[in-house]
Design a protein around this motif. Structure first.
Motif, PDB file in Angstrom:
ATOM      1  N   PRO A  70       0.816  -1.217   0.000  1.00  0.00           N
ATOM      2  CA  PRO A  70       0.000   0.000   0.000  1.00  0.00           C
ATOM      3  C   PRO A  70       0.852   1.271   0.000  1.00  0.00           C
ATOM      4  O   PRO A  70       1.798   1.383   0.775  1.00  0.00           O
ATOM      5  N   GLY A 112      -0.806  -6.235   7.778  1.00  0.00           N
ATOM      6  CA  GLY A 112      -0.689  -4.847   7.320  1.00  0.00           C
ATOM      7  C   GLY A 112      -0.050  -3.872   8.306  1.00  0.00           C
ATOM      8  O   GLY A 112      -0.195  -2.664   8.142  1.00  0.00           O
ATOM      9  N   THR A 171       3.342  -3.222   9.048  1.00  0.00           N
ATOM     10  CA  THR A 171       4.407  -2.460   8.407  1.00  0.00           C
ATOM     11  C   THR A 171       3.820  -1.576   7.310  1.00  0.00           C
ATOM     12  O   THR A 171       4.157  -0.386   7.205  1.00  0.00           O
TER      13      THR A 171
HETATM   14  N1  LIG Z   1      -4.245  -4.641   5.042  1.00  0.00           N
HETATM   15  C1  LIG Z   1      -3.576  -4.804   3.900  1.00  0.00           C
HETATM   16  N2  LIG Z   1      -4.010  -4.214   2.761  1.00  0.00           N
HETATM   17  C2  LIG Z   1      -3.340  -4.388   1.599  1.00  0.00           C
HETATM   18  N3  LIG Z   1      -2.222  -5.124   1.468  1.00  0.00           N
HETATM   19  C3  LIG Z   1      -1.743  -5.730   2.558  1.00  0.00           C
HETATM   20  C4  LIG Z   1      -2.393  -5.595   3.825  1.00  0.00           C
HETATM   21  N4  LIG Z   1      -1.709  -6.308   4.730  1.00  0.00           N
HETATM   22  C5  LIG Z   1      -0.690  -6.858   4.077  1.00  0.00           C
HETATM   23  N5  LIG Z   1      -0.694  -6.529   2.769  1.00  0.00           N
HETATM   24  C6  LIG Z   1       0.249  -7.002   1.738  1.00  0.00           C
HETATM   25  O1  LIG Z   1       1.101  -7.966   2.342  1.00  0.00           O
HETATM   26  C7  LIG Z   1       2.441  -7.506   2.383  1.00  0.00           C
HETATM   27  C8  LIG Z   1       2.984  -7.720   3.775  1.00  0.00           C
HETATM   28  O2  LIG Z   1       2.287  -6.895   4.681  1.00  0.00           O
HETATM   29  P1  LIG Z   1       2.977  -6.193   5.918  1.00  0.00           P
HETATM   30  O3  LIG Z   1       4.440  -6.138   5.726  1.00  0.00           O
HETATM   31  O4  LIG Z   1       2.268  -4.907   6.166  1.00  0.00           O
HETATM   32  O5  LIG Z   1       2.599  -7.239   7.042  1.00  0.00           O
HETATM   33  P2  LIG Z   1       2.912  -7.169   8.603  1.00  0.00           P
HETATM   34  O6  LIG Z   1       1.579  -7.077   9.297  1.00  0.00           O
HETATM   35  O7  LIG Z   1       3.903  -6.111   8.872  1.00  0.00           O
HETATM   36  O8  LIG Z   1       3.493  -8.628   8.840  1.00  0.00           O
HETATM   37  P3  LIG Z   1       4.739  -9.111   9.737  1.00  0.00           P
HETATM   38  O9  LIG Z   1       4.200  -9.307  11.114  1.00  0.00           O
HETATM   39  O10 LIG Z   1       5.133 -10.410   9.118  1.00  0.00           O
HETATM   40  O11 LIG Z   1       5.808  -8.064   9.655  1.00  0.00           O
HETATM   41  C9  LIG Z   1       2.407  -6.042   1.978  1.00  0.00           C
HETATM   42  O12 LIG Z   1       3.491  -5.712   1.176  1.00  0.00           O
HETATM   43  C10 LIG Z   1       1.133  -5.918   1.181  1.00  0.00           C
HETATM   44  O13 LIG Z   1       1.416  -6.202  -0.162  1.00  0.00           O
END
Ligand SMILES: Nc1ncnc2c1ncn2[C@@H]1O[C@H](COP(=O)(O)OP(=O)(O)OP(=O)(O)O)[C@@H](O)[C@H]1O
Ligand SMILES: [Mg+2]
Length: 327
Positions: free
Chosen positions: A14, A51, A53
Motif C-alpha cells: 500500500p 498490514g 508495516t
Molecule cells: N491490510 C492490507 N491491505 C493491503 N495489502 C496488505 C495488507 N496487509 C498486508 N498486505 C500485503 O502484504 C504484504 C505484507 O504486509 P505487511 O508487511 O504490512 O505485514 P505485517 O503485518 O507487517 O506482517 P509481519 O508481522 O510479518 O511483519 C504487503 O506488502 C502488502 O502487499
C-alpha cells in the motif's frame, strides 16, 4: 530493480492509507491522529501479513511525502538485536536538527518482540529522552513478548487477521492488474487457505502465475493453489478420512503414507486440514471436542520433535477413538 521484477508483496505494498484493506477502524483512528497533528507513540501488534508495516509506512508517506527519507528511520529489531546499535542509530537520527522541516520525526521499530528484555528496558529510556521531537512506532507479532513498561508508553492497536472479504478484494485487484485468470473456486480456495494473511495470499498467487505455461490465457485452478500452498487437496483428505473410518489400521496407515508421499505433505499439513474440514462433517459436539483435543496433542508432539511414524498412527488412533462416541 524495476517494478516488473519485484515480488508482488512489494509491488503492491500500500502506498497510502486508502490502499490498506480491512483495517478500517485502525486506519480511521490513525488518520484522525494525523489530521490533528497529535500522533502518540504507537504500537501495532498482530499476526503476519495483516498490514502493520504497510500501515505505518503508508502513514509516513502521507505525512512526509518527499521528506520521507529525512524524517523516518526504519529499524528492524531482529536484524541487530543489541541495544547499543539501536540506541546509537536512534540517537544520531533523533538528535540531528531539522532545518527545513518541522514536526515530529518518526522511528519505526519493526519486529520489536524479537528484542531481548534488556534491550526493551533500555528502549523505554530512549523513548522518553527523545519524545520532544520524535514519535516511535513499535511493530510486533505478540504484545505479550513486550515489556509492560514499553507497552504503557504507546497507544496500542491490534491488527486482526484480515477478513476473507479484504483478502479477496485485494487478490482480485492484483489479478486484474497482472491480467491473471483465476477460476472462481480457486479464488475461494486461495482466500480461505490464506487465513487472513495477505502476504501469503499474494505470494501464492504469484507462485501460481509463474507455474502457468501461458500466463496470458491459462487459468489458475484450485489444485494449483493447493500445490503452491502445500496443503492437502480436499479429496485427499476425504480419502484418508474414509480409510481411517472404514478400514483397518494397516490399510489406513498405508493410505495415509501413500498420499502424503505423492503430494509431499507433512503430517502437520494433514492435521491442519483435518481441523479445517471438521466443520463440514456432522458430528456430535462430544466427538468433535475429543477429536480436536487429540489432534491438538499430536500437533504439540510434532512441534516437540516427535517421531513421524508414531505421530501418524496417533492421528489414526485419535480419529478412530473419537468416532466411537458417534456410534
Ligand atoms: N491490510 C492490507 N491491505 C493491503 N495489502 C496488505 C495488507 N496487509 C498486508 N498486505 C500485503 O502484504 C504484504 C505484507 O504486509 P505487511 O508487511 O504490512 O505485514 P505485517 O503485518 O507487517 O506482517 P509481519 O508481522 O510479518 O511483519 C504487503 O506488502 C502488502 O502487499
Ligand atoms: Mg511487518
Amino acid at each position: 530493480m524495476s517494478a516488473e521484477n519485484l515480488p508482488w508483496v512489494e509491488k503492491y505494498r500500500p502506498q497510502c492509507l486508502d490502499d490498506v484493506y480491512g483495517q478500517t477502524e485502525t486506519v480511521g483512528t490513525i488518520r484522525k491522529f494525523a489530521k490533528e497533528g497529535r500522533i502518540p507513540h504507537l504500537l501495532f501488534y498482530g499476526p503476519p501479513g495483516s498490514g502493520k508495516t504497510s500501515t505505518i509506512i503508508a502513514l509516513a508517506k502521507e505525512l512526509y511525502g518527499k521528506n520521507y527519507k529525512n524524517m523516518v528511520l526504519e529499524l528492524n529489531a531482529s536484524d541487530d538485536r543489541g541495544i547499543d546499535v539501536v540506541r546509537d542509530q536512534i540517537k544520531n537520527f533523533a538528535s540531528t536538527r531539522q532545518i527545513f522541516t518541522t514536526g515530529f520525526k518518526l522511528i519505526i521499530l519493526d519486529e520489536a518482540d524479537a528484542m531481548t528484555n534488556v534491550a526493551q528496558n533500555a528502549l523505554r529510556r530512549v523513548i522518553e529522552k527523545f519524545t520532544k521531537n520524535t514519535r516511535f512506532c513499535i511493530l510486533a507479532n505478540y504484545s505479550n513478548k513486550l515489556n509492560p513498561a514499553l507497552l504503557s508508553r504507546c497507544t496500542r492497536f491490534r491488527f486482526a487477521p484480515l477478513s476473507n472479504d479484504a483478502v479477496r478484494e485485494r487478490v482480485e485487484y492484483v489479478a486484474k492488474m497482472e491480467h491473471l485468470h483465476i477460476e472462481a473456486e480457486a479464488k475461494d480456495t486461495l482466500v480461505s487457505l490464506s487465513h487472513g494473511d495477505m502476504r501469503k495470499a499474494l505470494n501464492v498467487l504469484q507462485a501460481c502465475q509463474s507455474a502457468l505455461d501461458n500466463p496470458g490465457t491459462d487459468e489458475i485452478d484450485s489444485d494449483m493453489i493447493y500445490d503452491c500452498i502445500g496443503a492437502p487437496k480436499p479429496r485427499s483428505i476425504e480419502t484418508i478420512f474414509d480409510a481411517i473410518v472404514k478400514n483397518d489400521w494397516a490399510d489406513a496407515f498405508s493410505t495415509m503414507i501413500k498420499i502424503r508421499r505423492v503430494e509431499g505433505l507433512a503430517l502437520i499439513d494433514l492435521i491442519n486440514s483435518f481441523v479445517d474440514v471438521l466443520d463440514k462433517y456432522e458430528l456430535k459436539p462430544a466427538t468433535k471436542a475429543k477429536l480436536l483435543q487429540g489432534l491438538a496433542d499430536i500437533e504439540y508432539g510434532i512441534s516437540k520433535g516427535g517421531n513421524d511414524n508414531i505421530q501418524s498412527t496417533a492421528v489414526i488412533g485419535c480419529i478412530k477413538d473419537a468416532l466411537e462416541c458417534e456410534a
